[in-house]
Design a protein around this motif. Structure first.
Motif, PDB file in Angstrom:
ATOM      1  N   THR A   1       0.825  -1.207   0.000  1.00 18.62           N
ATOM      2  CA  THR A   1       0.000   0.000   0.000  1.00 18.62           C
ATOM      3  C   THR A   1       0.861   1.259   0.000  1.00 18.62           C
ATOM      4  OG1 THR A   1      -1.782  -1.136   1.157  1.00 18.62           O
ATOM      5  CG2 THR A   1      -1.799   1.267   1.226  1.00 18.62           C
ATOM      6  N   PHE A   2       1.851   1.310   0.878  1.00 20.66           N
ATOM      7  CA  PHE A   2       2.668   2.516   0.991  1.00 20.66           C
ATOM      8  C   PHE A   2       3.684   2.669  -0.134  1.00 20.66           C
ATOM      9  CE2 PHE A   2       1.338   2.327   5.536  1.00 20.66           C
ATOM     10  CZ  PHE A   2       0.717   3.567   5.562  1.00 20.66           C
ATOM     11  N   GLN A   3       4.307   1.569  -0.568  1.00 22.22           N
ATOM     12  CA  GLN A   3       5.357   1.672  -1.582  1.00 22.22           C
ATOM     13  C   GLN A   3       4.814   1.745  -3.009  1.00 22.22           C
ATOM     14  OE1 GLN A   3       8.465  -1.255  -1.124  1.00 22.22           O
ATOM     15  NE2 GLN A   3       8.511  -0.983   1.085  1.00 22.22           N
ATOM     16  N   TYR A   4       3.714   1.020  -3.272  1.00 19.24           N
ATOM     17  CA  TYR A   4       3.234   0.902  -4.648  1.00 19.24           C
ATOM     18  C   TYR A   4       1.774   1.311  -4.839  1.00 19.24           C
ATOM     19  CZ  TYR A   4       7.453  -1.935  -4.691  1.00 19.24           C
ATOM     20  OH  TYR A   4       8.750  -2.378  -4.552  1.00 19.24           O
ATOM     21  N   ASN A   5       1.124   1.745  -3.783  1.00 25.44           N
ATOM     22  CA  ASN A   5      -0.284   2.132  -3.829  1.00 25.44           C
ATOM     23  C   ASN A   5      -1.166   0.961  -4.281  1.00 25.44           C
ATOM     24  OD1 ASN A   5      -2.268   4.056  -3.304  1.00 25.44           O
ATOM     25  ND2 ASN A   5      -2.375   4.679  -5.447  1.00 25.44           N
ATOM     26  N   ILE A   6      -0.803  -0.237  -3.859  1.00 22.33           N
ATOM     27  CA  ILE A   6      -1.572  -1.445  -4.169  1.00 22.33           C
ATOM     28  C   ILE A   6      -2.365  -1.819  -2.923  1.00 22.33           C
ATOM     29  CG2 ILE A   6      -1.421  -3.902  -4.722  1.00 22.33           C
ATOM     30  CD1 ILE A   6       1.177  -3.229  -6.250  1.00 22.33           C
ATOM     31  N   THR A   7      -3.674  -1.843  -3.054  1.00 23.58           N
ATOM     32  CA  THR A   7      -4.518  -2.124  -1.894  1.00 23.58           C
ATOM     33  C   THR A   7      -5.055  -3.549  -1.881  1.00 23.58           C
ATOM     34  OG1 THR A   7      -6.439  -1.234  -3.060  1.00 23.58           O
ATOM     35  CG2 THR A   7      -5.216   0.279  -1.620  1.00 23.58           C
ATOM     36  N   ARG A   8      -4.872  -4.288  -2.965  1.00 25.03           N
ATOM     37  CA  ARG A   8      -5.346  -5.676  -3.024  1.00 25.03           C
ATOM     38  C   ARG A   8      -4.177  -6.604  -3.361  1.00 25.03           C
ATOM     39  NH1 ARG A   8      -9.584  -6.983  -6.586  1.00 25.03           N
ATOM     40  NH2 ARG A   8     -10.067  -8.620  -5.109  1.00 25.03           N
ATOM     41  N   LEU A   9      -3.205  -6.660  -2.471  1.00 25.75           N
ATOM     42  CA  LEU A   9      -2.013  -7.462  -2.705  1.00 25.75           C
ATOM     43  C   LEU A   9      -2.361  -8.935  -2.872  1.00 25.75           C
ATOM     44  CD1 LEU A   9       1.053  -7.711  -2.946  1.00 25.75           C
ATOM     45  CD2 LEU A   9       1.132  -7.897  -0.444  1.00 25.75           C
ATOM     46  N   GLY A  10      -3.311  -9.432  -2.121  1.00 22.22           N
ATOM     47  CA  GLY A  10      -3.709 -10.838  -2.236  1.00 22.22           C
ATOM     48  C   GLY A  10      -4.117 -11.205  -3.650  1.00 22.22           C
ATOM     49  N   ASP A  11      -4.811 -10.305  -4.320  1.00 24.84           N
ATOM     50  CA  ASP A  11      -5.219 -10.538  -5.706  1.00 24.84           C
ATOM     51  C   ASP A  11      -4.011 -10.562  -6.635  1.00 24.84           C
ATOM     52  OD1 ASP A  11      -7.284 -10.716  -7.864  1.00 24.84           O
ATOM     53  OD2 ASP A  11      -6.387  -8.793  -8.425  1.00 24.84           O
ATOM     54  N   VAL A  12      -3.077  -9.645  -6.429  1.00 24.02           N
ATOM     55  CA  VAL A  12      -1.856  -9.613  -7.243  1.00 24.02           C
ATOM     56  C   VAL A  12      -1.076 -10.912  -7.053  1.00 24.02           C
ATOM     57  CG1 VAL A  12       0.342  -8.429  -7.624  1.00 24.02           C
ATOM     58  CG2 VAL A  12      -1.734  -7.088  -7.217  1.00 24.02           C
ATOM     59  N   ILE A  13      -0.926 -11.363  -5.820  1.00 21.94           N
ATOM     60  CA  ILE A  13      -0.216 -12.600  -5.530  1.00 21.94           C
ATOM     61  C   ILE A  13      -0.932 -13.785  -6.181  1.00 21.94           C
ATOM     62  CG2 ILE A  13       0.461 -14.207  -3.688  1.00 21.94           C
ATOM     63  CD1 ILE A  13       2.231 -11.677  -3.823  1.00 21.94           C
ATOM     64  N   TYR A  14      -2.247 -13.821  -6.093  1.00 22.75           N
ATOM     65  CA  TYR A  14      -3.039 -14.891  -6.707  1.00 22.75           C
ATOM     66  C   TYR A  14      -2.760 -14.969  -8.209  1.00 22.75           C
ATOM     67  CZ  TYR A  14      -7.075 -17.377  -8.562  1.00 22.75           C
ATOM     68  OH  TYR A  14      -7.885 -18.256  -9.251  1.00 22.75           O
ATOM     69  N   ARG A  15      -2.754 -13.825  -8.874  1.00 17.12           N
ATOM     70  CA  ARG A  15      -2.538 -13.791 -10.328  1.00 17.12           C
ATOM     71  C   ARG A  15      -1.099 -14.154 -10.694  1.00 17.12           C
ATOM     72  NH1 ARG A  15      -7.086 -11.704 -12.737  1.00 17.12           N
ATOM     73  NH2 ARG A  15      -8.536 -10.771 -11.261  1.00 17.12           N
TER      74      ARG A  15
END
Length: 75
Positions: free
Chosen positions: A31-45
């Motif tokens: 969230t802080f470094q990349y403004n990604i709020t759904r990391l679980g989804d990114v990891i899943y993909r």
């Protein structure tokens, strides 16, 4: 707000590059470094694309809740 395909690809690349550097990543870091709020989804993909990413559940020392820490094992 929905993420575009280009933004999703960028998020996948950011997280994969982070992990390839030998670093781990958490939701808070993403969230802080990349403004990604759904990391679980990114990891899943990323896993769906064949990347071997390990999840460790770590207990938070402040409130004793657990959070996920992701690490790239192999590609």
């Amino acid at each position: 707000m929905q993420v575009t395909i280009q933004e999703a690809d960028c998020q996948h690349k950011q997280v994969l590059n982070h992990l390839r550097e030998g670093k781990t990543i958490t939701n808070l870091e993403a969230t802080f470094q990349y403004n990604i709020t759904r990391l679980g989804d990114v990891i899943y993909r990323l896993r769906d694309k064949g990347h071997n990413i390990k999840t460790d559940l770590v207990q938070n020392t402040h409130n004793h809740q657990k959070h996920a820490v992701y690490k790239l094992i192999s590609e």
